[in-house]
Enzyme design. Structure first.
Site, mmCIF file in Angstrom:
data_model
loop_
_atom_site.group_PDB
_atom_site.id
_atom_site.type_symbol
_atom_site.label_atom_id
_atom_site.label_comp_id
_atom_site.label_asym_id
_atom_site.label_seq_id
_atom_site.Cartn_x
_atom_site.Cartn_y
_atom_site.Cartn_z
ATOM 1 N N GLU A 12 0.804 -1.222 0.000
ATOM 2 C CA GLU A 12 0.000 0.000 0.000
ATOM 3 C C GLU A 12 0.838 1.275 0.000
ATOM 4 O O GLU A 12 0.310 2.352 -0.277
ATOM 5 C CB GLU A 12 -0.947 -0.019 1.200
ATOM 6 C CG GLU A 12 -1.991 -1.123 1.109
ATOM 7 C CD GLU A 12 -2.854 -1.257 2.343
ATOM 8 O OE1 GLU A 12 -3.982 -1.759 2.218
ATOM 9 O OE2 GLU A 12 -2.410 -0.872 3.445
ATOM 10 N N GLY A 78 -12.707 -3.243 1.724
ATOM 11 C CA GLY A 78 -13.729 -4.147 1.218
ATOM 12 C C GLY A 78 -15.011 -3.380 0.955
ATOM 13 O O GLY A 78 -15.511 -2.673 1.831
ATOM 14 N N ILE A 156 -13.379 -8.693 6.986
ATOM 15 C CA ILE A 156 -14.822 -8.903 6.853
ATOM 16 C C ILE A 156 -15.131 -9.698 5.588
ATOM 17 O O ILE A 156 -14.801 -9.275 4.481
ATOM 18 C CB ILE A 156 -15.572 -7.556 6.829
ATOM 19 C CG1 ILE A 156 -15.255 -6.746 8.092
ATOM 20 C CG2 ILE A 156 -17.077 -7.783 6.688
ATOM 21 C CD1 ILE A 156 -15.602 -7.432 9.397
ATOM 22 N N MET A 177 -9.357 -2.052 8.259
ATOM 23 C CA MET A 177 -8.844 -2.416 9.575
ATOM 24 C C MET A 177 -8.008 -1.350 10.279
ATOM 25 O O MET A 177 -7.460 -1.637 11.347
ATOM 26 C CB MET A 177 -8.030 -3.715 9.466
ATOM 27 C CG MET A 177 -8.854 -4.906 9.001
ATOM 28 S SD MET A 177 -7.896 -6.442 8.852
ATOM 29 C CE MET A 177 -7.415 -6.736 10.560
ATOM 30 N N GLU A 178 -7.905 -0.137 9.741
ATOM 31 C CA GLU A 178 -7.061 0.877 10.385
ATOM 32 C C GLU A 178 -7.644 2.284 10.441
ATOM 33 O O GLU A 178 -7.277 3.083 11.305
ATOM 34 C CB GLU A 178 -5.694 0.985 9.667
ATOM 35 C CG GLU A 178 -4.838 -0.242 9.683
ATOM 36 C CD GLU A 178 -5.154 -1.211 8.560
ATOM 37 O OE1 GLU A 178 -4.864 -2.401 8.727
ATOM 38 O OE2 GLU A 178 -5.707 -0.776 7.518
ATOM 39 N N ASP A 201 -11.788 -5.871 -2.699
ATOM 40 C CA ASP A 201 -12.694 -7.018 -2.617
ATOM 41 C C ASP A 201 -14.069 -6.501 -2.212
ATOM 42 O O ASP A 201 -14.215 -5.329 -1.854
ATOM 43 C CB ASP A 201 -12.180 -8.050 -1.608
ATOM 44 C CG ASP A 201 -12.086 -7.464 -0.204
ATOM 45 O OD1 ASP A 201 -13.108 -7.489 0.507
ATOM 46 O OD2 ASP A 201 -11.002 -6.976 0.187
#
Length: 233
Positions: A12, A78, A156, A177-178, A201
């Site tokens: 990333e 996601g 997820i 997640m962050e 995704d």
């Protein structure tokens, strides 16, 4: 002006790091900082590691040591909203935690005590992003979407995870997640922030396969959008 940019994974931040003509690398507590210039701007780029604690630790170190005037979060997410596709970009106007529950004490689901229920992206940066990306995506098969991003310390993909998130956040656009942890630290240090993520995704049962296949595409899309934004700051 020093601009802080944060990504969780090497994939990333790689394109952004490679955009720096020269780089100074500094490692503090496992967080990797790359200091240089991108698009003529002074930048501190952080590879924080995955998850809320790593993100909060790295953002705190960045705020304390490098004193950025703006923080931007890059990376993948996601997609949860109808119509999103891999490669689309989500610019978050609001962020919340999807796995915090102290409602027994009168707080909103997702709200950390004594913190806001939602963290608001900087209005000036959001306006710049909206103007830039309207033109940037005009001839693209992908699109930019604005809205709520929800942060969890879980990847997820299961229907029960979807159900919980949608129950409390029916207007959610994407999950990751962050970002809310980064936003909370920026809020506490009073630093304007913006979250720009690309969809890797669709947060479903094929998510792990899609993520592995498309993480580089998502990282490139997000990083390219950030470089375009840097030109205007």
């Amino acid at each position: 002006m020093t601009i802080g940019i944060i990504g969780a994974m090497e994939e990333e931040v790689e394109l952004l790091k490679n955009s720096m003509p020269s780089v100074e690398e500094i490692v503090i507590g496992g967080a990797k900082f790359y200091v240089g210039e991108i698009a003529g701007k002074e930048v501190v780029l952080l590879e924080s590691g995955i998850g809320k604690v790593n993100a909060a630790l790295g953002t705190t170190l960045m705020a304390d040591r490098f004193k950025p005037e703006v923080i931007i979060n890059t990376g993948s997410a996601g997609g949860m909203a109808e119509g999103l596709a891999v490669g689309d970009v989500i610019i978050s106007d609001r962020l919340a935690y999807g796995d915090v529950d102290v409602t027994e004490f009168g707080y909103t689901y997702g709200q950390v005590p004594r913190m806001p229920a939602f963290y608001q992206g900087d209005a000036v940066l959001l306006k710049k992003a909206e103007t830039i990306y309207r033109e940037y995506f005009a001839a693209s098969e992908n699109k930019a979407v604005y809205g709520l991003v929800v942060t969890n310390d879980s990847f997820i993909m299961r229907p029960d995870q979807h159900e919980t998130i949608r129950t409390f956040f029916p207007d959610v656009k994407a999950v990751e997640m962050e970002a809310a942890a980064i936003a909370q630290v920026a809020y506490q240090f009073d630093i304007p922030f913006l979250i720009i993520r690309a969809i890797s995704d669709l947060a479903n049962q094929e998510a792990t396969i899609s993520f592995d296949e498309f993480i580089h595409l998502a990282a490139k899309q997000s990083a390219t959008c950030i470089i375009e934004l840097l030109k205007t700051i």
